[in-house]
Design a protein around this motif. Structure first.
Motif, mmCIF file in Angstrom:
data_model
loop_
_atom_site.group_PDB
_atom_site.id
_atom_site.type_symbol
_atom_site.label_atom_id
_atom_site.label_comp_id
_atom_site.label_asym_id
_atom_site.label_seq_id
_atom_site.Cartn_x
_atom_site.Cartn_y
_atom_site.Cartn_z
ATOM 1 N N VAL A 1 0.828 -1.202 0.000
ATOM 2 C CA VAL A 1 0.000 0.000 0.000
ATOM 3 C C VAL A 1 0.867 1.259 0.000
ATOM 4 O O VAL A 1 0.631 2.191 -0.777
ATOM 5 N N LEU A 2 1.881 1.296 0.848
ATOM 6 C CA LEU A 2 2.737 2.472 0.901
ATOM 7 C C LEU A 2 3.445 2.712 -0.427
ATOM 8 O O LEU A 2 3.684 3.863 -0.817
ATOM 9 N N GLY A 3 3.780 1.632 -1.128
ATOM 10 C CA GLY A 3 4.445 1.770 -2.417
ATOM 11 C C GLY A 3 3.604 2.524 -3.434
ATOM 12 O O GLY A 3 4.135 3.130 -4.371
ATOM 13 N N ARG A 4 2.286 2.503 -3.244
ATOM 14 C CA ARG A 4 1.383 3.237 -4.140
ATOM 15 C C ARG A 4 1.133 4.664 -3.673
ATOM 16 O O ARG A 4 0.601 5.477 -4.434
ATOM 17 N N LEU A 5 1.488 4.983 -2.437
ATOM 18 C CA LEU A 5 1.120 6.271 -1.862
ATOM 19 C C LEU A 5 2.305 7.203 -1.607
ATOM 20 O O LEU A 5 2.149 8.429 -1.678
#
Length: 266
Positions: free
Chosen positions: A32-36
């Protein structure tokens, strides 16, 4: 806070994300963090960073990372770890009073402190501090444990201590307060478990916009017999992560995840 510090002084945190369901929590959080997160190099604050699991990955990606944790043993581990030598700073500190300048970071990750702040005013302080230190447009991401996690966890792992467990899970669900009064091994320490709607409200009250909640483990936290097996096979790993992305924002499923990731922007 004494019982919380004593729990983490047992040094259980350093490998928690590398075994069992922790493997899925770690993989999904990075997913998730990789997308944000902004493209590296960005300045990222790892607040309540444990023994550096996320900091290590952020450094590998090329970010400039500042680390802070409340537990002296965690900070000692991080300072002694050669893989974390590139950290911009390592601080023993409190999420409610951050030592960083206002608007000095691109993102603030609060990956644990929120569920050890029992009072609403303390959680509000930590969220306000995280919002303060990121620049306008910057990301704040926090982890929380849903109230139903105590119920789901008990019934997945067995009821050998049902007389003791029942009061714990019922209190956690009805009030948010998770208490292990006898400090029994195998149970968590003093914590606050969120209802998803309350987490969303707290993030909004901190002045964050576009607040979104993600179920990290989602239904897999209750269904996977062997997370390590599923994640070690590339095809099965891809299938699992793809399925969890599909349902990660479904309001009907948020409360059954072992952990939530709440995000918002300043």
């Amino acid at each position: 806070m004494e019982e919380i510090t004593a729990f983490y002084d047992l040094d259980l945190e350093h490998d928690r994300l590398s075994r069992g369901l922790g493997l899925l929590e770690f993989a999904r959080t990075l997913d998730v963090l990789g997308r944000l997160l902004p493209e590296p190099p960005a300045t990222v604050l790892d607040i309540g960073g444990g023994t550096g699991a996320y900091a290590r990955e952020l450094l590998r990606l090329g970010h400039r990372v500042h680390f802070l944790d409340l537990i002296p043993g965690h900070v000692e581990r991080v300072r002694a770890d050669p893989a974390l030598a590139a950290l911009a700073s390592v601080t023993l500190g409190d999420a409610r009073a951050l030592p960083y300048a206002t608007a000095s970071a691109d993102a603030a990750l609060v990956m644990g402190p929120l569920y050890h702040l029992m009072a609403a005013e303390d959680r509000a302080k930590a969220l306000a501090e995280a919002a303060r230190v990121v620049r306008p447009g910057g990301l704040v991401a926090v982890t929380a444990i849903p109230r139903a996690a105590a119920i789901c966890g008990d019934f997945k792992h067995g009821l050998d201590e049902e007389d003791y467990s029942r009061a714990i899970r019922e209190r956690a669900y009805t009030s948010g307060l998770y208490l292990n009064p006898e400090g029994r091994p195998g149970f968590f320490t003093t914590a606050y478990f969120h209802h998803p709607a309350d987490l969303e409200e707290e993030l909004g009250a901190a002045g964050l916009r576009d607040v979104t909640l993600y179920a990290l483990e989602g239904p897999a936290s209750k269904l996977l017999a062997d997370p390590a097996l599923e994640l070690s096979d590339p095809l099965r790993r891809d299938g699992l992560l793809t399925a969890l992305r599909l349902v990660e924002r479904d309001p009907a499923l948020l409360g059954m995840s072992a952990h939530l990731l709440g995000v918002g922007w300043r």
